[in-house]
Design a protein around this motif. Structure first.
Motif, PDB file in Angstrom:
ATOM      1  N   TYR A 268       0.840  -1.209   0.000  1.00 28.42           N
ATOM      2  CA  TYR A 268       0.000   0.000   0.000  1.00 28.42           C
ATOM      3  C   TYR A 268       0.872   1.254   0.000  1.00 28.42           C
ATOM      4  O   TYR A 268       0.632   2.193  -0.760  1.00 28.42           O
ATOM      5  N   ASN A 269       1.904   1.274   0.826  1.00 29.88           N
ATOM      6  CA  ASN A 269       2.770   2.448   0.919  1.00 29.88           C
ATOM      7  C   ASN A 269       3.621   2.643  -0.333  1.00 29.88           C
ATOM      8  O   ASN A 269       3.944   3.779  -0.689  1.00 29.88           O
ATOM      9  N   ILE A 270       3.968   1.546  -0.979  1.00 34.13           N
ATOM     10  CA  ILE A 270       4.690   1.654  -2.251  1.00 34.13           C
ATOM     11  C   ILE A 270       3.800   2.301  -3.312  1.00 34.13           C
ATOM     12  O   ILE A 270       4.236   3.172  -4.087  1.00 34.13           O
ATOM     13  N   ALA A 280       9.513   1.522   2.468  1.00 33.71           N
ATOM     14  CA  ALA A 280       8.549   0.533   1.973  1.00 33.71           C
ATOM     15  C   ALA A 280       9.202  -0.395   0.948  1.00 33.71           C
ATOM     16  O   ALA A 280       8.965  -1.615   0.955  1.00 33.71           O
ATOM     17  N   ASN A 281      10.028   0.169   0.074  1.00 33.02           N
ATOM     18  CA  ASN A 281      10.706  -0.643  -0.938  1.00 33.02           C
ATOM     19  C   ASN A 281      11.638  -1.667  -0.294  1.00 33.02           C
ATOM     20  O   ASN A 281      11.681  -2.833  -0.696  1.00 33.02           O
ATOM     21  N   PHE A 287      10.331  -9.009   2.597  1.00 34.82           N
ATOM     22  CA  PHE A 287       9.182  -9.915   2.582  1.00 34.82           C
ATOM     23  C   PHE A 287       9.266 -10.951   1.452  1.00 34.82           C
ATOM     24  O   PHE A 287       8.750 -12.072   1.600  1.00 34.82           O
ATOM     25  N   LYS A 288       9.861 -10.597   0.352  1.00 33.08           N
ATOM     26  CA  LYS A 288       9.818 -11.451  -0.847  1.00 33.08           C
ATOM     27  C   LYS A 288      10.272 -12.888  -0.611  1.00 33.08           C
ATOM     28  O   LYS A 288       9.620 -13.832  -1.102  1.00 33.08           O
ATOM     29  N   PRO A 289      11.337 -13.139   0.143  1.00 33.82           N
ATOM     30  CA  PRO A 289      11.730 -14.546   0.377  1.00 33.82           C
ATOM     31  C   PRO A 289      10.734 -15.293   1.273  1.00 33.82           C
ATOM     32  O   PRO A 289      10.818 -16.522   1.385  1.00 33.82           O
ATOM     33  N   LEU A 359       6.365  11.658   1.922  1.00 37.89           N
ATOM     34  CA  LEU A 359       6.981  10.338   2.008  1.00 37.89           C
ATOM     35  C   LEU A 359       7.071   9.919   3.473  1.00 37.89           C
ATOM     36  O   LEU A 359       8.037  10.220   4.179  1.00 37.89           O
ATOM     37  N   LYS A 360       6.046   9.235   3.923  1.00 36.60           N
ATOM     38  CA  LYS A 360       6.006   8.711   5.283  1.00 36.60           C
ATOM     39  C   LYS A 360       5.158   7.447   5.263  1.00 36.60           C
ATOM     40  O   LYS A 360       4.479   7.155   4.282  1.00 36.60           O
TER      41      LYS A 360
END
Length: 410
Positions: A268-270, A280-281, A287-289, A359-360
């Motif tokens: 959502y933040n991305i 966020a990035n 998280f991806k792994p 950007l928060k």
């Protein structure tokens, strides 16, 4: 009438949206509408509590005031309501006068010469009922109306028999709805924000009796003061072996949901930052792994256990789980956009306007399920029972020799 504005620039839009965020309140914390599950787990672990509660003593102050109102002859509902509010304000003024500040509701308003819109009685009423201190499902206003009727009858009976003793007022008084063993008529004169030993024992017994099976009741029943040394809900895992299997199972379901929600809010933040928010990035890369692990969340069991009835929410999470299992980040972005627009509408939703915000981090990260707020209530009760000492100056908890060592019991 529908309100709007002319959107001249990104800066101007930011200003307007900041104002709307302040008006919106809870939306900042729950951008994707997962509140029913968050609150469901919170009620499962810490029934009768809320994030607006501060100190345990308020669970007794309101009943004390109501007991005084029961003993009065006031027959007008509005006057009873005004009297309740007036005494609550007087309690705050007394706390302020005595230099008390930690957890005092409304102290800043009192210093400004005003008073809060939501008094402690409204913030604690659900807990007062849940803990069996008030033995009815009536709202506070309903009870005050009933009290006005009761006082009217009591006053009539007293006039008929010319009696001066309230104890003989036709057995109408009290209606047996309030259960407050520690009540004393001079309670206000000796008012303090700390629980007395008698008050702490009473409150502990009420919670244990009326919240059976909850994390809250188990901690109190077994004097698990170790809970106060933890920083957040997920830290419970460090002492989870001390709890029954059903509480352990509930913990892991809640922990899994918190992690899954954190993942969705990261995406959502991305979206909102149009990919420009580094935090966020970076979190998404972490998280991806773990996507396969995240997709193993047992949503069906959560729905049954918490009796979730929001069908749109359930479908959203099931679809999100499927996309997570397939590692479909773009699909998740589309799903999250649609979800927010459905909840808020095109104008109020942030995702249709990427890159137009500061950007928060928007929305929560990990869910705490009222853990920190409940720790404050637990601490007050444990202190009253001599199980811990509390160093106010250093904000430090010191265990006393009277504490029952949890390791000895488990």
């Amino acid at each position: 009438m529908e309100l709007g504005w002319i959107d001249f620039s990104k800066t101007e839009r930011n200003k307007v949206m900041s104002v709307l965020e302040l008006l919106n309140g809870k939306g900042v914390l729950d951008e994707l509408g997962i509140g029913p599950i968050r609150d469901g787990f919170s009620n499962l672990f810490f029934p009768g509590t809320s994030t607006l509660q501060t100190r345990a003593k308020y669970f007794l102050i309101t009943p004390y005031i109501l007991k005084d109102l029961e003993l009065s002859y006031e027959t007008n509902f509005r006057t009873l309501k005004e009297n309740l509010d007036e005494v609550e304000r007087s309690c705050c003024e007394l706390f302020e006068k005595n230099g008390l500040e930690d957890g005092v509701i409304g102290i800043n308003r009192i210093r400004e010469g005003t008073w809060v819109k939501r008094a402690p009685s409204s913030l604690y009423w659900a807990g007062i009922r849940k803990f069996g201190i008030f033995k009815s499902n009536k709202t506070l206003n309903d009870y005050l109306r009933l009290l006005a009727y009761q006082n009217s009858n009591k006053s009539t009976i007293k006039k008929q028999y010319h009696e001066d003793d309230d104890n003989d007022a036709g057995n109408i008084e009290n209606m047996h709805l309030l259960k407050i063993a520690p009540y004393k008529k001079d309670w206000f004169e000796n008012l303090d924000l700390e629980l007395t030993k008698e008050e702490g024992k009473f409150l502990k017994e009420q919670i244990v009796e009326n919240c059976k099976g909850s994390l809250f009741a188990f901690i109190l029943e077994n004097n698990l003061t170790d809970i106060l040394e933890l920083n957040e809900f997920k830290d419970l895992e460090n002492i989870l072996f001390k709890f029954p299997e059903d509480i352990q199972e509930n913990f892991y379901l809640a922990k899994d949901f918190s992690e899954f929600n954190y993942f969705l809010n990261t995406i959502y933040n991305i979206i909102v930052s149009d990919g420009e928010y580094n935090e966020a990035n970076e979190k998404l890369e972490e998280f991806k792994p773990k996507l396969e692990e995240l997709s193993n969340i047992n949503l069906e069991k959560i729905y049954v256990k918490l009796k979730v009835k929001d069908h749109r929410l359930k479908r959203f999470l099931l679809f999100a789980r499927s996309l997570t299992k397939n590692k479909d980040i773009e699909g998740l972005k589309d799903l999250i956009k649609r979800r927010e627009v459905i909840l808020k509408g095109e104008n109020r939703a942030k995702t249709p306007h990427p890159g137009e915000y500061e950007l928060k981090w928007f929305a929560v990260k990990e869910l705490n399920y009222r853990f920190t707020h409940s720790q404050r209530i637990l601490k007050d009760i444990f202190i009253s029972q001599g199980l811990i000492d509390y160093d106010l100056e250093n904000n430090d908890i010191k265990k006393t020799t009277q504490k029952l060592n949890a390791e000895e019991n488990y």
